[in-house]
Design an enzyme around this catalytic site. Structure first.
Site, short mmCIF file in Angstrom:
data_model
loop_
_atom_site.label_atom_id
_atom_site.label_comp_id
_atom_site.label_asym_id
_atom_site.label_seq_id
_atom_site.Cartn_x
_atom_site.Cartn_y
_atom_site.Cartn_z
CB SER A 47 -8.45 -19.11 115.51
OG SER A 47 -9.59 -19.34 116.30
CE LYS A 194 -8.89 -17.89 111.59
NZ LYS A 194 -8.89 -16.72 112.53
N GLY A 196 -5.04 -15.70 115.67
CA GLY A 196 -5.37 -16.65 116.72
C GLY A 196 -5.17 -16.01 118.07
#
Length: 262
Positions: A47, A194, A196
């Site tokens: 992600s 972010k 992931g």
């Protein structure tokens, strides 16, 4: 929304997640300040790829601003993210809650050729969005334990180019993508980035849930200084929760010590 550190450290840190790389660099110059572990081997971005997708989405007009377009989950689309995935989703909540089907709507709108062209233009990792060999699923999962791969050092380079507006996209598209990154307050610093997480596939196409990769990529700001950070870890046994969130939490827990070295 900026979240305080004490709300993040809800998953106990464990030695069973093996750190693979930690790299910290000056955002403006790209000069590396900390370089620990294997930071050159490429793995799935999972992600964290949403940061690149955000640039592509704003550049192509699929994404309009942080609140538009609003889209609603449809039966048959990925729903393992719980309630946050099953209602209305905006670009901001897509990034915050890592909504896979929203990413897939974006990639499908681009089409296979447009998607591949956009990722190559960004020079993102190996830029291979073909998907699993023989399955024609690049638009749905190229970035999730499939063909697309990137190293921590390449993640830092991508963020350096994003933050200094050197990507082949309009300044507006890059600024809007930057603004979508999820923010957290950590020891006097503001992080934006972010997580992931993804699991390697075995030869029989099952997932190895004991070897999950956990990413955190982003940048930290304090008193006018901005640093890019990438951390990659891999589990050594099956653990509860997201490998990406555990990697992020481990980074944030150790950030006060790391910051003293910078």
């Amino acid at each position: 929304m900026i979240l305080p550190l004490f709300l993040l450290l809800v998953i106990p840190l464990t030695a069973t997640a093996q750190p693979l790389c930690l790299i910290v660099a000056e955002a403006d110059t790209g000069r590396v300040l900390i370089d620990e572990g294997d930071c050159d081997t490429r793995v799935t971005p999972a992600s964290t790829f949403k940061l690149a997708l955000a640039v592509i989405g704003f550049e192509t007009g699929f994404l309009q601003d942080a609140e538009h377009p609003v889209m609603t989950w449809q039966p048959g689309e990925p729903d393992w993210g719980g309630a946050a995935w099953q209602g209305e989703v905006t670009p901001a909540s897509w990034m915050r809650d890592s909504v896979v089907w929203y990413s897939q709507r974006l990639t499908r709108a681009l089409g296979a050729e447009g998607f591949a062209r956009a990722v190559r233009a960004l020079d993102y990792g190996n830029a291979d969005v073909s998907g699993d060999p023989g399955y024609d699923n690049g638009l749905d999962r190229a970035w999730i334990a499939s063909s697309l791969a990137i190293s921590p050092r390449e993640q830092v380079d991508f963020l350096h180019r994003l933050l200094t507006r050197q990507l082949p996209a309009s300044p507006r598209a890059q600024a809007m993508a930057e603004a979508l990154a999820t923010r957290h307050a950590v020891a006097g610093w503001t992080f934006a980035g972010k997580t992931g997480g993804a699991y390697p596939r075995r030869a029989d196409r099952s997932f190895d849930y004991a070897r999950g990769w956990g990413w955190y990529v982003g940048w930290a700001e304090r008193d006018g200084r901005r640093l890019i950070v990438a951390r990659l870890a891999q589990d050594t046994e099956r653990l509860p929760g997201s490998p990406g969130r555990r990697s992020r939490d481990a980074l944030f827990a150790h950030w006060p010590q790391l910051a003293r070295r910078l």
